[in-house]
Design a protein around this motif. Structure first.
Motif, short mmCIF file in Angstrom:
data_model
loop_
_atom_site.label_atom_id
_atom_site.label_comp_id
_atom_site.label_asym_id
_atom_site.label_seq_id
_atom_site.Cartn_x
_atom_site.Cartn_y
_atom_site.Cartn_z
N GLU A 214 1.10 -0.89 0.25
CA GLU A 214 -0.01 0.42 -0.10
C GLU A 214 1.07 1.05 -0.06
N THR A 215 1.91 1.10 0.82
CA THR A 215 2.27 2.09 0.69
C THR A 215 4.32 2.61 -0.83
N LEU A 216 3.62 1.24 -1.12
CA LEU A 216 4.45 2.05 -2.53
C LEU A 216 3.01 1.94 -3.84
N ARG A 217 2.59 1.41 -3.54
CA ARG A 217 1.60 1.79 -4.69
C ARG A 217 1.13 2.74 -5.50
N PRO A 218 1.55 4.33 -4.96
CA PRO A 218 1.05 5.10 -6.10
C PRO A 218 2.61 5.22 -6.81
N ARG A 219 3.99 4.47 -6.78
CA ARG A 219 5.35 4.51 -7.30
C ARG A 219 5.36 3.11 -8.42
N LEU A 220 4.45 1.82 -8.18
CA LEU A 220 4.59 0.74 -8.28
C LEU A 220 3.29 0.83 -9.72
N ALA A 221 2.03 1.12 -9.04
CA ALA A 221 0.89 0.83 -10.07
C ALA A 221 0.68 0.98 -11.59
N ARG A 222 -0.38 -0.02 -12.27
CA ARG A 222 0.53 0.32 -13.45
C ARG A 222 -1.00 -0.07 -14.50
N GLN A 223 -1.04 0.75 -15.29
CA GLN A 223 -2.41 0.67 -15.58
C GLN A 223 -2.58 0.02 -17.01
N ASP A 224 -3.97 -1.04 -17.01
CA ASP A 224 -4.01 -2.23 -17.90
C ASP A 224 -4.19 -1.67 -19.47
#
Length: 439
Positions: A111-121
Motif C-alpha cells: 500500500e505504501t509503494l502503490r503510488p510508484r508501482l501501480a501500472r494501468q491495464d
C-alpha cells in the motif's frame, strides 16, 4: 529566302505547341493518378481505423468477461502458483521464509509503494498487480536466486523480474527513507543510549559506525578499485547502527578499496555529528557534567570528541597491548563489546536479505540502491516486530565470505583536539565501575 524563313518560324511554332500540348496531357495524367492514389490511401486508412475500433471493442468485451488474459505476443507460463498457492494457502511461516516479513507487513509495504508501482491495464494485456511486483522483488532480495528461476516461479518474463527489482528498490528509497532511515529524535537518542548501557555496558553512546562489503561481479571499468582488503571485489557501505539495532545513516556505492576514514569525512553523518546533531540540546549529564553523546567506531576511523575508538595496539604480535595501561585495556575491552552491536545488526541484515551476503550479479547502477532498500526494509521489519529466524543467520554464517577488516589508523593527524580528554573520561568511568564490582 523570306519564304523559307517564314516556313522555319511556322515549323518552330508548331513544334512548340505540340510539345506544350504533350506536357499538359502528361501533367493531367499525373494529377489524375495522384488523386486516385490519394483516394485509395484514404479508403485504406478508413477501413484500417474501422478494423482497429472493432478489435478494441471485441478486446474490451473479452476483458470484461475474463479475469485472466495472457499477453498475445509472449509465451507466459502459468501464474497459478502465485494466485492460488501464495495468495490463498500461504501460512504465516511461509510468508517469513519466502518474503522475510509477515503478511501484514507485506500488505503495508504494498500500500505504501502503490503510488510508484501501480501500472494501468491496456487493451492487450493486464498490468501486474502491485502485490505481485513487490513479491517478485522481495523474493530476489531474500534469496539472490537467478532471474530465470523467479521468472518460472511467478509466471513472468526475466526482463519483468529485473524491472520489478529496480522499480521497488527505487520506490522504497524514495517513499520510505523519510520514515525508516532518518536522523533520530531526542527521545530516540536517549533510548538508544539507555540500550547501549544496559545491553553492551557502554555509557553515553547512541550509535556505532561500521562498514559493509557487498560482493559484486567484475565491473567493466576500474575493477582494481573494488578489491577490498580481503582480496575480493565489493561495494563498500558505511552504516550507523543504533542501540535498537536499526540503521540511522547509510552511505553506499563506494569501491571496496576505499579508505573508510575518507568515506566518513565526506559523509553527512560527519557534518551532523560535528555540529552536535546527534545529541539533545542542552547536552545530557555524564559524570556530573553536561556532555554530548558519542558514537563508537573501529580503529580505522579518526578519534573525535564525538567518535570514540580503541587505543592503538602494538604492530607486532608479541607486543600486543603490552604498551597500554590497565585503564586503556579495560576501555578497549568495553569498546570491543559495544562494537558487537553493529556487527550483529549487519549479520541480521545479510541473513534476512541474502542478496547482500552472496555475490550480487546486478550492475553497479543498481547495487547501491539495493543496499539502501535492504537497510530500509530491515528497519521496517524490526520496527513492525517481524520474527527473525536464527536458522537464516546460521545459513549465512556458514556460506558467506568473512567481512574484511580494515587497518587501524595509526596516525593522529586527523584526530580532533580534545578527543583524547573525552576518551580518558570514559576510561575513568570504566575504572570506577570496575572498582565498585571489586568491592
Amino acid at each position: 529566302m523570306e519564304e523559307e524563313e517564314q516556313l522555319r518560324c511556322y515549323m518552330f511554332l508548331m513544334s512548340y505547341m505540340l510539345l506544350k500540348r504533350r506536357r499538359d496531357i502528361n501533367n493531367a495524367n499525373v494529377q489524375r493518378r495522384n488523386e486516385i492514389q490519394r483516394r485509395v490511401r484514404h479508403r485504406q486508412y478508413f477501413f484500417q481505423r474501422q478494423r482497429r475500433m472493432l478489435m478494441m471493442m471485441i478486446a474490451g468485451g473479452v476483458r470484461a468477461n475474463a479475469h485472466i488474459r495472457t499477453r498475445p505476443w509472449t509465451t507466459t507460463p502459468s501464474t497459478d502458483w502465485w494466485e492460488r498457492v501464495v495468495m490463498t494457502e500461504f501460512q504465516p511461516s511461509d510468508w517469513l521464509d519466502k518474503f522475510r516479513m509477515s503478511q501484514e507487513t507485506f500488505m503495508y509495504l504494498c500500500e505504501t509503494l502503490r503510488p510508484r508501482l501501480a501500472r494501468q491495464d491496456t487493451s492487450f494485456r493486464l498490468a501486474l498487480p502491485v502485490e505481485k511486483r513487490v513479491a517478485v522483488a522481495l523474493w530476489r532480495l531474500a534469496s539472490n536466486i537467478e532471474y530465470r528461476t523467479i521468472s518460472s516461479l511467478f509466471g513472468v518474463g526475466k526482463s519483468t523480474v529485473c524491472r520489478c527489482v529496480r522499480d521497488m528498490c527505487h520506490a522504497i528509497v524514495s517513499l520510505l527513507s523519510s520514515t525508516y532511515l532518518r536522523s533520530p529524535s531526542d527521545q530516540e537518542l536517549d533510548e538508544s543510549a539507555r540500550l547501549f548501557l544496559s545491553h553492551w555496558g557502554f555509557p553515553h553512546c547512541v550509535a556505532a559506525i561500521t562498514t559493509l562489503h557487498t560482493a559484486i561481479i567484475t565491473p567493466s571499468n576500474n575493477a582494481s578499485d573494488y578489491a577490498n582488503p580481503a582480496g575480493w571485489l565489493s561495494v563498500l557501505s558505511q552504516v550507523a547502527v543504533s542501540g535498537q539495532g536499526l540503521f540511522w545513516d547509510v552511505c553506499a556505492s563506494f569501491p571496496g578499496g576505499t579508505d573508510p576514514a575518507d568515506i566518513l569525512q565526506n559523509s553527512s553523518l560527519w557534518a551532523s555529528a560535528a555540529e552536535g546533531g546527534l545529541s539533545p540540546v542542552p547536552p545530557p549529564i555524564f559524570l556530573g557534567k553536561p556532555h554530548r553523546y558519542v558514537l563508537l567506531g573501529a580503529p580505522c576511523y579518526p578519534l573525535q570528541t564525538w567518535l570514540m575508538k580503541a587505543y592503538p595496539q602494538g604492530s607486532s604480535r608479541r607486543s600486543g597491548d603490552a604498551s597500554l595501561t590497565e585503564q586503556q585495556r579495560l576501555f578497549n575491552r568495553r569498546l570491543g563489546d559495544a562494537l558487537r552491536a553493529p556487527d550483529e545488526a549487519l549479520l541480521r541484515l545479510r541473513a534476512r536479505w541474502q542478496c547482500l551476503s552472496k555475490r550480487n550479479d546486478c550492475g553497479l547502477d543498481v547495487v547501491p540502491t539495493m543496499i539502501l532498500a535492504c537497510c530500509i526494509l530491515h528497519n521496517l521489519c524490526e520496527s513492525h516486530g517481524d520474527t527473525f529466524k536464527e536458522e537464516w543467520q546460521a545459513e549465512v554464517e556458514e556460506a558467506e565470505n568473512v567481512q574484511p577488516k580494515h587497518k587501524q589508523l595509526l596516525s593522529s593527524s586527523l584526530d580532533q583536539s580534545g578527543a583524547e580528554e573525552v576518551r580518558r573520561l570514559f576510561c575513568g568511568y570504566f575504572e570506577q565501575q570496575n572498582n565498585r564490582k571489586s568491592f
